[in-house]
Scaffold this motif. Structure first.
Motif, PDB file in Angstrom:
ATOM      1  N   ALA A  49      59.969  -3.666 -13.384  1.00 51.40           N
ATOM      2  CA  ALA A  49      59.401  -2.639 -14.390  1.00 51.40           C
ATOM      3  C   ALA A  49      60.930  -2.573 -15.621  1.00 51.40           C
ATOM      4  O   ALA A  49      60.246  -1.901 -16.899  1.00 51.40           O
ATOM      5  N   LYS A  50      62.335  -2.472 -15.292  1.00 41.41           N
ATOM      6  CA  LYS A  50      63.512  -2.300 -15.825  1.00 41.41           C
ATOM      7  C   LYS A  50      63.916  -2.817 -17.549  1.00 41.41           C
ATOM      8  O   LYS A  50      64.206  -3.380 -17.997  1.00 41.41           O
ATOM      9  N   ASP A  51      62.808  -4.527 -16.790  1.00 38.12           N
ATOM     10  CA  ASP A  51      62.853  -5.219 -18.514  1.00 38.12           C
ATOM     11  C   ASP A  51      62.074  -5.253 -19.362  1.00 38.12           C
ATOM     12  O   ASP A  51      60.814  -5.695 -18.676  1.00 38.12           O
ATOM     13  N   ASP A  52      62.294  -5.073 -20.136  1.00 36.30           N
ATOM     14  CA  ASP A  52      61.743  -5.084 -21.465  1.00 36.30           C
ATOM     15  C   ASP A  52      60.907  -6.234 -21.814  1.00 36.30           C
ATOM     16  O   ASP A  52      59.586  -6.540 -22.472  1.00 36.30           O
ATOM     17  N   ALA A  53      61.110  -7.448 -21.697  1.00 40.17           N
ATOM     18  CA  ALA A  53      60.597  -8.775 -21.385  1.00 40.17           C
ATOM     19  C   ALA A  53      59.108  -8.970 -20.645  1.00 40.17           C
ATOM     20  O   ALA A  53      58.452  -9.959 -21.348  1.00 40.17           O
ATOM     21  N   HIS A  54      59.329  -8.246 -20.072  1.00 44.63           N
ATOM     22  CA  HIS A  54      58.310  -8.138 -19.227  1.00 44.63           C
ATOM     23  C   HIS A  54      57.053  -6.895 -19.693  1.00 44.63           C
ATOM     24  O   HIS A  54      55.779  -6.957 -18.786  1.00 44.63           O
ATOM     25  N   TYR A  55      56.852  -6.373 -20.797  1.00 40.62           N
ATOM     26  CA  TYR A  55      55.968  -6.138 -21.376  1.00 40.62           C
ATOM     27  C   TYR A  55      55.554  -6.427 -22.474  1.00 40.62           C
ATOM     28  O   TYR A  55      55.773  -7.059 -23.333  1.00 40.62           O
ATOM     29  N   GLU A  56      53.922  -6.137 -22.294  1.00 40.35           N
ATOM     30  CA  GLU A  56      53.500  -7.074 -23.463  1.00 40.35           C
ATOM     31  C   GLU A  56      52.803  -5.555 -24.138  1.00 40.35           C
ATOM     32  O   GLU A  56      51.836  -5.078 -23.774  1.00 40.35           O
ATOM     33  N   LYS A  70      53.921  -7.189 -16.337  1.00 42.34           N
ATOM     34  CA  LYS A  70      53.962  -8.219 -16.332  1.00 42.34           C
ATOM     35  C   LYS A  70      54.858  -9.338 -15.168  1.00 42.34           C
ATOM     36  O   LYS A  70      55.948  -8.425 -15.267  1.00 42.34           O
ATOM     37  N   ALA A  71      54.638  -9.873 -14.378  1.00 42.79           N
ATOM     38  CA  ALA A  71      55.233 -10.260 -12.988  1.00 42.79           C
ATOM     39  C   ALA A  71      56.041 -11.106 -13.621  1.00 42.79           C
ATOM     40  O   ALA A  71      55.417 -12.084 -14.845  1.00 42.79           O
ATOM     41  N   THR A  72      56.882 -12.354 -12.793  1.00 47.26           N
ATOM     42  CA  THR A  72      57.261 -12.439 -13.651  1.00 47.26           C
ATOM     43  C   THR A  72      56.893 -14.451 -13.852  1.00 47.26           C
ATOM     44  O   THR A  72      57.021 -15.063 -14.699  1.00 47.26           O
ATOM     45  N   ILE A  77      50.224  -6.712 -13.728  1.00 48.96           N
ATOM     46  CA  ILE A  77      50.391  -6.447 -12.695  1.00 48.96           C
ATOM     47  C   ILE A  77      49.700  -4.985 -13.306  1.00 48.96           C
ATOM     48  O   ILE A  77      49.977  -3.966 -11.877  1.00 48.96           O
ATOM     49  N   GLY A  78      49.867  -4.003 -14.188  1.00 51.10           N
ATOM     50  CA  GLY A  78      49.488  -3.159 -14.645  1.00 51.10           C
ATOM     51  C   GLY A  78      49.258  -2.798 -15.897  1.00 51.10           C
ATOM     52  O   GLY A  78      50.115  -3.595 -16.923  1.00 51.10           O
ATOM     53  N   THR A  79      48.817  -1.940 -16.585  1.00 48.27           N
ATOM     54  CA  THR A  79      47.967  -2.104 -18.005  1.00 48.27           C
ATOM     55  C   THR A  79      48.242  -0.034 -17.608  1.00 48.27           C
ATOM     56  O   THR A  79      47.357   0.513 -17.215  1.00 48.27           O
ATOM     57  N   SER A  80      48.534   0.389 -18.913  1.00 52.27           N
ATOM     58  CA  SER A  80      48.461   1.753 -19.019  1.00 52.27           C
ATOM     59  C   SER A  80      47.168   1.667 -19.945  1.00 52.27           C
ATOM     60  O   SER A  80      45.964   1.604 -19.998  1.00 52.27           O
ATOM     61  N   GLU A  86      51.600   3.872 -31.791  1.00 61.00           N
ATOM     62  CA  GLU A  86      53.402   2.929 -31.378  1.00 61.00           C
ATOM     63  C   GLU A  86      54.425   4.114 -31.190  1.00 61.00           C
ATOM     64  O   GLU A  86      54.706   3.299 -29.642  1.00 61.00           O
ATOM     65  N   ALA A  87      55.178   4.682 -31.392  1.00 57.12           N
ATOM     66  CA  ALA A  87      56.181   5.793 -30.316  1.00 57.12           C
ATOM     67  C   ALA A  87      54.759   6.045 -29.041  1.00 57.12           C
ATOM     68  O   ALA A  87      56.146   6.325 -28.166  1.00 57.12           O
ATOM     69  N   GLY A  88      53.893   6.590 -29.144  1.00 54.27           N
ATOM     70  CA  GLY A  88      52.965   7.185 -28.084  1.00 54.27           C
ATOM     71  C   GLY A  88      53.654   6.070 -26.973  1.00 54.27           C
ATOM     72  O   GLY A  88      53.675   6.169 -25.419  1.00 54.27           O
ATOM     73  N   ARG A  89      53.053   4.661 -27.331  1.00 53.44           N
ATOM     74  CA  ARG A  89      53.209   3.632 -26.297  1.00 53.44           C
ATOM     75  C   ARG A  89      54.587   3.374 -25.801  1.00 53.44           C
ATOM     76  O   ARG A  89      55.162   3.045 -25.183  1.00 53.44           O
ATOM     77  N   GLU A  90      56.125   3.484 -26.862  1.00 51.14           N
ATOM     78  CA  GLU A  90      56.687   2.896 -27.539  1.00 51.14           C
ATOM     79  C   GLU A  90      57.498   4.132 -25.089  1.00 51.14           C
ATOM     80  O   GLU A  90      58.169   3.813 -24.502  1.00 51.14           O
ATOM     81  N   LYS A  91      57.302   5.110 -25.382  1.00 50.00           N
ATOM     82  CA  LYS A  91      57.204   6.451 -24.787  1.00 50.00           C
ATOM     83  C   LYS A  91      56.801   5.969 -22.995  1.00 50.00           C
ATOM     84  O   LYS A  91      57.570   6.090 -22.264  1.00 50.00           O
ATOM     85  N   GLY A  92      55.734   5.846 -23.453  1.00 47.49           N
ATOM     86  CA  GLY A  92      54.743   5.162 -21.847  1.00 47.49           C
ATOM     87  C   GLY A  92      55.417   3.877 -21.228  1.00 47.49           C
ATOM     88  O   GLY A  92      55.721   4.209 -19.992  1.00 47.49           O
ATOM     89  N   ILE A  93      55.819   2.970 -22.169  1.00 47.62           N
ATOM     90  CA  ILE A  93      56.916   1.767 -21.663  1.00 47.62           C
ATOM     91  C   ILE A  93      58.023   2.360 -21.054  1.00 47.62           C
ATOM     92  O   ILE A  93      59.099   2.319 -19.856  1.00 47.62           O
TER      93      ILE A  93
END
Length: 112
Positions: A49-56, A70-72, A77-80, A86-93
């Motif tokens: 969760a902490k690694d921004d590179a894992h967010y699509e 996404k996992a390594t 592994i999860g969908t929002s 887009e700002a709302g999505r970033e707050k979710g991340i």
């Protein structure tokens, strides 16, 4: 603080939801055939969760925004939920990054 909830779907599969401190679901898993696999997916969310590179970051056909975690190995592994902006999505991340690693787990799949 957020929390994970493991639930059993009507089709017998297990899934987890990550809820933010306000009770809103910010991440949902796929369905798993066993609770052990569901727990493994949940553990993977905590780890990644902490690694921004894992967010699509994605945009749906209806012009709403969402993200996948996404996992390594690249597996989702999860969908929002869907967000209006887009700002709302970033707050979710940011919510997932903040809440997932330390969240408690409530197993609501136990049958009485």
């Amino acid at each position: 603080m957020g929390k994970f909830e493991i639930v059993k779907r009507k089709n017998g599969e297990f899934q987890f939801n990550l809820k933010a401190g306000n009770g809103q679901v910010v991440l949902t898993s796929e369905g798993y055939t066993t609770k052990a696999n569901c727990q493994n997916g949940l553990d993977s969310v905590k780890k990644n969760a902490k690694d921004d590179a894992h967010y699509e970051r994605k945009e749906a056909a209806n012009k709403k925004y969402y993200f996948n975690l996404k996992a390594t190995n690249g597996q989702i592994i999860g969908t929002s939920q869907m967000y209006e902006s887009e700002a709302g999505r970033e707050k979710g991340i940011e919510s997932v990054k903040k809440n997932a690693p330390e969240s408690t787990v409530a197993d609501l799949s136990i049958e009485i």
